[in-house]
Write a protein that holds these residues in place. Structure first.
Motif, PDB file in Angstrom:
ATOM      1  N   LEU A  87       0.864  -1.176   0.000  1.00 28.59           N
ATOM      2  CA  LEU A  87       0.000   0.000   0.000  1.00 28.59           C
ATOM      3  C   LEU A  87       0.901   1.227   0.000  1.00 28.59           C
ATOM      4  N   GLU A  88       0.580   2.152  -0.863  1.00 23.76           N
ATOM      5  CA  GLU A  88       1.374   3.368  -0.900  1.00 23.76           C
ATOM      6  C   GLU A  88       0.514   4.522  -0.393  1.00 23.76           C
ATOM      7  N   LEU A  89       1.001   5.150   0.648  1.00 25.68           N
ATOM      8  CA  LEU A  89       0.245   6.235   1.264  1.00 25.68           C
ATOM      9  C   LEU A  89       0.961   7.556   1.097  1.00 25.68           C
ATOM     10  N   SER A  90       0.174   8.567   0.889  1.00 18.34           N
ATOM     11  CA  SER A  90       0.736   9.902   0.830  1.00 18.34           C
ATOM     12  C   SER A  90       0.265  10.668   2.065  1.00 18.34           C
ATOM     13  N   ILE A  91       1.223  11.003   2.911  1.00 22.94           N
ATOM     14  CA  ILE A  91       0.881  11.691   4.153  1.00 22.94           C
ATOM     15  C   ILE A  91       1.665  12.999   4.225  1.00 22.94           C
ATOM     16  N   GLY A  92       0.961  14.083   4.079  1.00 19.60           N
ATOM     17  CA  GLY A  92       1.616  15.393   4.051  1.00 19.60           C
ATOM     18  C   GLY A  92       2.317  15.712   5.365  1.00 19.60           C
ATOM     19  N   ARG A  93       3.393  16.480   5.243  1.00 19.62           N
ATOM     20  CA  ARG A  93       4.195  16.794   6.428  1.00 19.62           C
ATOM     21  C   ARG A  93       3.457  17.642   7.448  1.00 19.62           C
ATOM     22  N   LEU A  94       2.417  18.314   7.017  1.00 17.90           N
ATOM     23  CA  LEU A  94       1.685  19.162   7.953  1.00 17.90           C
ATOM     24  C   LEU A  94       0.377  18.516   8.401  1.00 17.90           C
ATOM     25  N   SER A  95       0.173  17.270   8.012  1.00 15.12           N
ATOM     26  CA  SER A  95      -1.106  16.623   8.316  1.00 15.12           C
ATOM     27  C   SER A  95      -1.222  16.252   9.790  1.00 15.12           C
ATOM     28  N   GLY A  96      -0.100  16.250  10.497  1.00 15.34           N
ATOM     29  CA  GLY A  96      -0.128  15.882  11.908  1.00 15.34           C
ATOM     30  C   GLY A  96      -0.221  14.383  12.118  1.00 15.34           C
ATOM     31  N   VAL A  97      -0.150  13.632  11.031  1.00 15.86           N
ATOM     32  CA  VAL A  97      -0.229  12.181  11.147  1.00 15.86           C
ATOM     33  C   VAL A  97       1.181  11.609  11.185  1.00 15.86           C
ATOM     34  N   ASN A  98       1.412  10.753  12.148  1.00 15.25           N
ATOM     35  CA  ASN A  98       2.727  10.186  12.358  1.00 15.25           C
ATOM     36  C   ASN A  98       2.845   8.834  11.644  1.00 15.25           C
ATOM     37  N   CYS A  99       3.814   8.717  10.762  1.00 14.95           N
ATOM     38  CA  CYS A  99       3.964   7.494   9.969  1.00 14.95           C
ATOM     39  C   CYS A  99       4.200   6.263  10.844  1.00 14.95           C
ATOM     40  N   ASP A 100       4.992   6.425  11.892  1.00 15.76           N
ATOM     41  CA  ASP A 100       5.259   5.291  12.782  1.00 15.76           C
ATOM     42  C   ASP A 100       3.976   4.820  13.453  1.00 15.76           C
ATOM     43  N   SER A 101       3.135   5.779  13.852  1.00 15.43           N
ATOM     44  CA  SER A 101       1.863   5.420  14.484  1.00 15.43           C
ATOM     45  C   SER A 101       0.941   4.731  13.495  1.00 15.43           C
ATOM     46  N   GLU A 137       2.908  -4.553   2.745  1.00 22.12           N
ATOM     47  CA  GLU A 137       3.974  -3.607   3.078  1.00 22.12           C
ATOM     48  C   GLU A 137       3.409  -2.195   2.910  1.00 22.12           C
ATOM     49  N   ILE A 138       3.800  -1.295   3.783  1.00 27.71           N
ATOM     50  CA  ILE A 138       3.315   0.074   3.638  1.00 27.71           C
ATOM     51  C   ILE A 138       4.461   0.985   3.263  1.00 27.71           C
ATOM     52  N   VAL A 139       4.228   1.754   2.228  1.00 23.82           N
ATOM     53  CA  VAL A 139       5.239   2.703   1.792  1.00 23.82           C
ATOM     54  C   VAL A 139       4.665   4.108   1.950  1.00 23.82           C
ATOM     55  N   PHE A 140       5.436   4.967   2.586  1.00 24.92           N
ATOM     56  CA  PHE A 140       4.945   6.327   2.806  1.00 24.92           C
ATOM     57  C   PHE A 140       5.612   7.311   1.860  1.00 24.92           C
ATOM     58  N   GLN A 141       4.806   8.208   1.370  1.00 27.24           N
ATOM     59  CA  GLN A 141       5.351   9.378   0.695  1.00 27.24           C
ATOM     60  C   GLN A 141       4.959  10.564   1.552  1.00 27.24           C
ATOM     61  N   GLN A 142       5.892  11.485   1.723  1.00 25.28           N
ATOM     62  CA  GLN A 142       5.577  12.647   2.541  1.00 25.28           C
ATOM     63  C   GLN A 142       5.769  13.929   1.751  1.00 25.28           C
ATOM     64  N   PRO A 143       4.735  14.312   1.009  1.00 24.95           N
ATOM     65  CA  PRO A 143       4.875  15.519   0.209  1.00 24.95           C
ATOM     66  C   PRO A 143       5.116  16.749   1.082  1.00 24.95           C
ATOM     67  N   LYS A 144       5.993  17.611   0.597  1.00 24.87           N
ATOM     68  CA  LYS A 144       6.305  18.823   1.342  1.00 24.87           C
ATOM     69  C   LYS A 144       5.214  19.854   1.153  1.00 24.87           C
ATOM     70  N   ALA A 145       5.183  20.778   2.077  1.00 28.06           N
ATOM     71  CA  ALA A 145       4.291  21.915   1.938  1.00 28.06           C
ATOM     72  C   ALA A 145       5.099  23.092   1.407  1.00 28.06           C
ATOM     73  N   ALA A 146       4.402  24.116   0.976  1.00 25.34           N
ATOM     74  CA  ALA A 146       5.099  25.300   0.499  1.00 25.34           C
ATOM     75  C   ALA A 146       4.467  26.544   1.103  1.00 25.34           C
ATOM     76  N   CYS A 147       5.309  27.510   1.379  1.00 18.07           N
ATOM     77  CA  CYS A 147       4.846  28.795   1.874  1.00 18.07           C
ATOM     78  C   CYS A 147       4.893  29.775   0.705  1.00 18.07           C
ATOM     79  N   ASN A 148       3.728  30.285   0.346  1.00 20.16           N
ATOM     80  CA  ASN A 148       3.627  31.197  -0.783  1.00 20.16           C
ATOM     81  C   ASN A 148       3.504  32.624  -0.249  1.00 20.16           C
ATOM     82  N   CYS A 149       4.506  33.437  -0.500  1.00 19.62           N
ATOM     83  CA  CYS A 149       4.534  34.790   0.061  1.00 19.62           C
ATOM     84  C   CYS A 149       4.012  35.805  -0.950  1.00 19.62           C
ATOM     85  N   ARG A 150       3.045  36.595  -0.481  1.00 16.86           N
ATOM     86  CA  ARG A 150       2.487  37.614  -1.370  1.00 16.86           C
ATOM     87  C   ARG A 150       3.315  38.893  -1.366  1.00 16.86           C
ATOM     88  N   ALA A 151       4.194  39.022  -0.372  1.00 14.93           N
ATOM     89  CA  ALA A 151       5.012  40.231  -0.299  1.00 14.93           C
ATOM     90  C   ALA A 151       6.192  40.156  -1.268  1.00 14.93           C
TER      91      ALA A 151
END
Ligand SMILES: [Zn+2]
Length: 115
Positions: free
Chosen positions: A30-44, A62-76
């Protein structure tokens, strides 16, 4: 631990997908995508899976995790910065006029089934 209910829902989703696609083989991966800001812990998630999967279609997968990064978009300053943690200021110029994009996904990306 809310990972338990997440994994419960996940196994249900795997079950439904297999039924829909008429798959009867064993689930290998199973391949899971768990964002870094989702608050979900891969080990848990892995731990919860070990508790809940036995006796279900996902047993032994078998479980495979992908952890997509977040981005900060600045308007300034119009700079898009990849972030690992939630920020309230632009890492580039320090402005608070930012929006956070991505990083909260919690998705079942793919299911590998034995032929
Ligand atoms: Zn900025």
């Amino acid at each position: 631990m809310h990972e338990l209910s997440i994994v419960e829902a996940l196994i249900d989703q795997v079950k439904e997908t297999l039924v829909q696609e008429g798959e009867k083989g064993r689930v290998l991966k199973l391949e899971l995508s768990i964002g870094r800001l989702s608050g979900v812990n891969c080990d848990s998630v892995r731990f919860a899976f070990g508790l809940l999967a036995p006796g279900t279609v996902a047993e032994g997968a078998e479980i495979v995790f992908q952890q997509p990064k977040a981005a900060c978009n600045c308007r300034a300053c119009n700079v898009l910065t990849e972030i690992d943690d939630l920020v309230i200021q632009c890492p580039n110029c320090g402005s608070g006029d930012v929006s956070i994009e991505g990083g909260r996904e919690l998705l079942l990306q793919s299911i590998d089934v034995e032929d």
